[in-house]
Design an enzyme around this catalytic site. Structure first.
Site, short mmCIF file in Angstrom:
data_model
loop_
_atom_site.label_atom_id
_atom_site.label_comp_id
_atom_site.label_asym_id
_atom_site.label_seq_id
_atom_site.Cartn_x
_atom_site.Cartn_y
_atom_site.Cartn_z
N GLU A 101 0.86 -1.18 0.00
CA GLU A 101 0.00 0.00 0.00
C GLU A 101 0.89 1.23 0.00
O GLU A 101 1.92 1.24 0.67
CB GLU A 101 -0.92 0.06 1.24
CG GLU A 101 -2.02 -0.97 1.24
CD GLU A 101 -1.67 -2.21 2.05
OE1 GLU A 101 -0.59 -2.23 2.68
OE2 GLU A 101 -2.45 -3.17 2.05
N TYR A 113 7.61 1.75 -7.22
CA TYR A 113 6.99 0.43 -7.20
C TYR A 113 6.58 0.00 -8.61
O TYR A 113 6.75 -1.16 -8.98
CB TYR A 113 5.81 0.40 -6.24
CG TYR A 113 6.17 0.83 -4.83
CD1 TYR A 113 7.41 0.55 -4.27
CD2 TYR A 113 5.28 1.56 -4.06
CE1 TYR A 113 7.75 0.97 -2.99
CE2 TYR A 113 5.60 1.99 -2.79
CZ TYR A 113 6.84 1.68 -2.26
OH TYR A 113 7.16 2.11 -1.00
#
Length: 147
Positions: A101, A113
């Site tokens: 998250e 990411y």
């Protein structure tokens, strides 16, 4: 990259405090590291930890519980090295996917990411508590590790 243990909980708490508004206490790290399937690593430069990551495996998934780079060391590849270490250099067998998250406002982390193979798959509304009591959404990102 070196593997950490519950003996490193105080250091993890200090590092977490440097990286995030809501620092986790050392006891939280001790408890997490005592859980089966949990592993922590640190990127070390000249003997000094500059980044850390905490992962937890459940069934065929692995979650990046928290990852952070000390402000003075950002944009030097430390977080990328920790992710590569976990998912590329020393992958766990039987893991199909990884999840993380990231705050909606953290575009730099989202880009990191994504460059590591994670894709946005959902949103957790009001997931992060910010200073002053405000809440921020988290983007849930997933990386496929095995077909």
């Amino acid at each position: 990259v070196r593997t950490l243990s519950s003996a490193d909980a105080d250091m993890l708490a200090v590092l977490h405090g440097e990286c995030f508004d809501n620092a986790w206490p050392a006891e939280d790290f001790r408890q997490l590291l005592a859980m089966p399937g949990t592993v922590a690593t640190a990127a070390v430069d000249h003997g000094e930890p500059i980044a850390f990551a905490l992962f937890r495996r459940a069934a065929d998934e692995i979650e990046v519980i928290t990852i952070g780079t000390r402000p003075f060391a950002q944009r030097r590849g430390a977080a990328r090295a920790l992710l590569a270490h976990q998912f590329t250099e020393h992958p766990e067998r039987g893991i199909a996917s990884a999840f993380i998250e990231v705050a909606r406002s953290n575009a730099a982390a989202q880009a990191l990411y994504a460059s590591c193979g994670f894709e946005a798959v959902g949103t957790r509304r009001g997931y992060y508590e910010r200073k002053g009591g405000t809440r921020e959404d988290a983007i849930v990102m997933r990386k496929v590790l095995a077909p």
